[in-house]
Design an enzyme around this catalytic site. Structure first.
Site, PDB file in Angstrom:
ATOM      1  CB  SER A 222       4.129  -6.228 -10.659  1.00 31.88           C
ATOM      2  OG  SER A 222       3.380  -5.141 -10.157  1.00 31.88           O
ATOM      3  CE1 TYR A 235       2.504  -9.074  -6.512  1.00 29.69           C
ATOM      4  CE2 TYR A 235       2.774  -6.723  -6.853  1.00 29.69           C
ATOM      5  CZ  TYR A 235       2.394  -7.961  -7.330  1.00 29.69           C
ATOM      6  OH  TYR A 235       1.908  -8.085  -8.610  1.00 29.69           O
TER       7      TYR A 235
END
Ligand SMILES: NC(=O)c1ccc[n+]([C@@H]2O[C@H](COP(=O)([O-])OP(=O)(O)OC[C@H]3O[C@@H](n4cnc5c(N)ncnc54)[C@H](O)[C@@H]3O)[C@@H](O)[C@H]2O)c1
Length: 347
Positions: A222, A235
């Site tokens: 990501s 995350y």
């Protein structure tokens, strides 16, 4: 012998048989636990010496039959075999479809077993390519081993492993519970280790037979693996860790011809994570007042689009272009490739 044990033995034989048939990996091997009439009989020890090339069937005593069949090149990924985790929906489903559309046999693996089954059936029907589904929890070692063994028994080996399954539990230091932090870490970080440990086993066996052959481990990371994410540290921390694993696995696996690279997409605004009408991030951020002045979902969306120099969210085809680049190139490993429309730039 239990079926699961037979499959475990078969998973160590099939990748070698496959490469004996075609050193470019243009062959498939299907394992069935029963004895087929007319199959050449042999033992585990001598199965490789019995194979003489061409399509045939070999029965290995007490294990089962290996049916070997060649695949003729045509599509860019013809004959390749892939597993995509978390591919019942979202980016994973799009990646599995793209691979199949380009001639790759795919295993749709997901904790949502029913969703995976439906997606695999849809892919087989749409692209006329073999696709299987496996209900798999990527945080569970036994489940991951089973996912790899099932794929190798169905297709004969593994060339592309896409570590895509991921979850988000956002929250500030005050909000985040240890339980949620550990959940995110287990799916977004630890599972990449568990999956890579098992996925590279057939890849190494293939390389033993075909010393020039190369395979790929690809982590769907990501942009949050490249820069911090406000109130989303569980995350971002796991994704940063994923880049560390990518680089370290790349060093360890280079001698086996296994490239390990990460793709770092920007926000997939059209995907279910953002757009789900009930629990998607657009609704969550609107209700939480995270975007100052936003009155509608469209306002929240426009806010996130405005952050991207190329003016839109990341799409599945942006990610699959990066996948094709990673697979086709033969001289890059340990890299993290941003696919963010210019939102995150490497330095
Ligand atoms: N959506 C985005 O904006 C975005 C942006 C950058 C990166 N990513 C990354 O892309 C990947 C896919 O994201 P998405 O948005 O398509 O997610 P999604 O929520 O739409 O799909 C994730 C899939 O993973 C499966 N899954 C979850 N936990 C699992 C487990 N323990 N074992 C097996 N399967 C499991 C789910 O069932 C689901 O089908 C993730 O790694 C995510 O971090 C997403």
């Amino acid at each position: 012998m239990e079926l699961i044990e037979k499959k475990s033995i078969a998973a160590k034989i099939a990748p070698k048989l496959r490469m004996l048939c075609s050193a470019e990996g243009l062959a498939g091997v299907k394992f069935t636990a029963d004895k087929k009439r007319g199959a050449k009989e042999t033992t585990v020890e001598s199965v490789l010496s019995v194979y003489e090339g061409g399509a045939e069937e070999i029965y290995v005593e007490n294990v089962g039959t290996f049916s070997i069949y060649p695949v003729y090149p045509g599509a860019s990924l013809a004959g390749k075999i892939a597993i995509v985790t978390g591919s019942a929906q979202g980016f994973g489903a799009g990646i599995a479809e793209y691979l199949a559309a380009n001639g790759c046999k795919v295993c749709v693996a997901d904790m949502n077993a029913a969703g995976a089954e439906a997606k695999a059936a849809e892919i087989s029907e749409k692209y006329g390519i073999e696709a299987i589904s496996v209900g798999a929890n990527v945080t569970d070692e036994e489940s991951v081993k089973n996912m790899v063994d099932e794929t190798v028994c169905a297709f004969g080996g593994l060339d592309i492993f896409v570590n895509n399954a991921g979850i988000v539990r956002a929250g500030s230091l005050e909000e985040m519970t240890k339980q949620n932090f550990e959940l995110v870490t287990s799916v977004d970080y630890t599972a990449f280790f568990i999956c890579t440990k098992y996925a590279v086993q057939p890849m190494k066996l293939q390389r033993e037979i075909a010393p020039e052959y190369m395979a790929d481990v690809i982590e769907i990371n990501s942009k949050s693996g490249l820069e911090g994410s406000n109130k989303n540290f569980a995350y971002a921390g796991a994704k940063f860790g994923g880049i560390g694993l990518t680089q370290s696995f790349a060093l360890e696996l280079a001698p086996y011809g296994i490239k390990v690279n990460a793709i770092c997409p920007g926000n997939f605004l059209d995907g279910p994570l953002w757009s789900d009408p009930e629990k998607g991030l657009f609704v969550q951020y609107l209700n939480a007042g995270k975007v100052p002045g936003a009155k509608t979902i469209a306002d929240v969306r426009a806010f996130y689009e405005a952050k991207v120099p190329l003016g839109r969210g990341c799409r599945v085809e942006d990610v699959t272009r990066a996948i094709l680049y990673i697979v086709e190139q033969k001289y890059e490993t340990g890299q993290a490739i941003p696919v963010t429309g210019g939102q995150t730039m490497l330095n």
